[in-house]
Design a protein around this motif. Structure first.
Motif, short mmCIF file in Angstrom:
data_model
loop_
_atom_site.label_atom_id
_atom_site.label_comp_id
_atom_site.label_asym_id
_atom_site.label_seq_id
_atom_site.Cartn_x
_atom_site.Cartn_y
_atom_site.Cartn_z
N MET A 1 3.38 -4.84 4.10
CA MET A 1 4.51 -5.75 3.99
C MET A 1 5.73 -4.98 3.49
O MET A 1 5.63 -4.18 2.56
N GLY A 3 8.77 -3.68 1.55
CA GLY A 3 9.21 -3.78 0.17
C GLY A 3 8.12 -3.67 -0.87
O GLY A 3 8.41 -3.57 -2.07
N GLU A 4 6.84 -3.65 -0.48
CA GLU A 4 5.76 -3.59 -1.46
C GLU A 4 5.77 -2.29 -2.26
O GLU A 4 5.30 -2.26 -3.40
N LEU A 5 6.30 -1.23 -1.68
CA LEU A 5 6.35 0.05 -2.37
C LEU A 5 7.79 0.47 -2.68
O LEU A 5 8.06 1.65 -2.88
N GLN A 6 8.68 -0.48 -2.72
CA GLN A 6 10.08 -0.18 -3.01
C GLN A 6 10.19 0.53 -4.36
O GLN A 6 9.61 0.09 -5.36
N LYS A 8 8.92 3.41 -5.10
CA LYS A 8 7.80 4.32 -5.29
C LYS A 8 8.01 5.59 -4.47
O LYS A 8 8.70 5.60 -3.45
N ALA A 30 6.93 0.23 4.01
CA ALA A 30 6.73 -0.60 2.83
C ALA A 30 7.74 -0.29 1.73
O ALA A 30 7.64 -0.85 0.64
N THR A 222 -1.20 -0.61 -2.47
CA THR A 222 -0.38 -1.75 -2.89
C THR A 222 -1.14 -2.73 -3.78
O THR A 222 -0.67 -3.84 -4.03
N GLN A 223 -2.31 -2.32 -4.26
CA GLN A 223 -3.03 -3.17 -5.21
C GLN A 223 -2.34 -3.14 -6.57
O GLN A 223 -1.67 -2.17 -6.91
#
Length: 238
Positions: A1, A3-6, A8, A30, A222-223
């Motif tokens: 998805m 933005g999940e790792l924005q 990072k 992501a 992403t957990q």
């Protein structure tokens, strides 16, 4: 998805093609900033430009190559990346009585020595800050024996052992470790072999796609911080 790792940062080896490139693309999608590492400078530069990654040519199978990489990335980011993905690999087929020591060594260096050197280079910084994540791309050949896979199986069984030791050593530190073990995947590593011409090998059409493996990496990455996905086996359905 998206933005999940924005915010990072990630480093992906073997990122000029195949699984490594698919992983880099997934992580960038992501929101992550991704350092893409490969020995092949020109294909790497084209791949990075195409997906918005940061190309860093280098050989992670050598102590000198990883030292240079770690020094550069440390100066660039001011710290270790949040995520290290070891996806560089070498693969060939030969019966044990016909395999060359040089080819055996090549597979051990790319598939096993590389991930070890990356852990050695970046783990101290991760332990100091109490966050970080190593994801290593292993193989079904690290769990099951297949004919002509002597060098490859030795390296991938070794990768599984390395992962288990790393997981035990970082337990409770905030650093996570994940092993992704895909079945046969349609990448350029198969080009010299032409599996479609051999009845004893899976056809390329029946194999996983690199994107299938990349999605598994993204899932693990992403957990929530308190959740570790220890290992994921990925295989084609049917």
């Amino acid at each position: 998805m998206a933005g999940e790792l924005q915010g990072k940062t990630a480093l992906v080896t073997g990122a000029s093609r195949g699984i490594g490139l698919a992983i880099a693309r997934e992580l960038i999608g992501a929101g992550a900033w991704v350092a893409m590492v490969s020995r092949t400078a020109e294909p790497l530069a084209r791949a990075a430009e195409g997906i918005g990654g940061h190309a860093i040519p280098g050989d992670v199978s050598t102590t000198e190559g990883v030292h240079t990489l770690a020094t550069y990335v440390g100066e660039l980011l001011g710290d270790a990346p949040d995520l290290i993905v070891s996806a560089a690999g070498a693969f060939s087929l030969a019966r044990l009585d016909q395999a060359s020591p040089e080819d055996f060594d090549r597979q051990i260096a790319a598939n096993l020595r590389g991930p070890f050197l990356l852990v050695r280079a970046f783990l101290p910084a991760m332990l100091r800050r109490r966050t970080g994540h190593f994801v290593t791309v292993g193989s079904v050949a690290g769990q099951a024996a297949f004919p002509e896979n002597g060098g490859y199986a030795a390296s991938k069984f070794g990768v599984r052992g390395l992962h288990e030791v790393l997981r035990a050593e970082v337990r409770g530190t905030g650093v996570r470790a994940t092993l992704i073990e895909p079945a046969a995947t349609d990448t350029p590593l198969w080009d010299p072999i032409d599996p479609d011409a051999r009845a004893d090998l899976p056809s390329r059409a029946s194999m996983l796609r690199p994107e299938d493996v990349a999605r598994a990496v993204l899932f693990a990455a992403t957990q929530p911080a308190g959740v570790q996905i220890s290992s994921i086996a990925v295989e084609a359905a049917g």
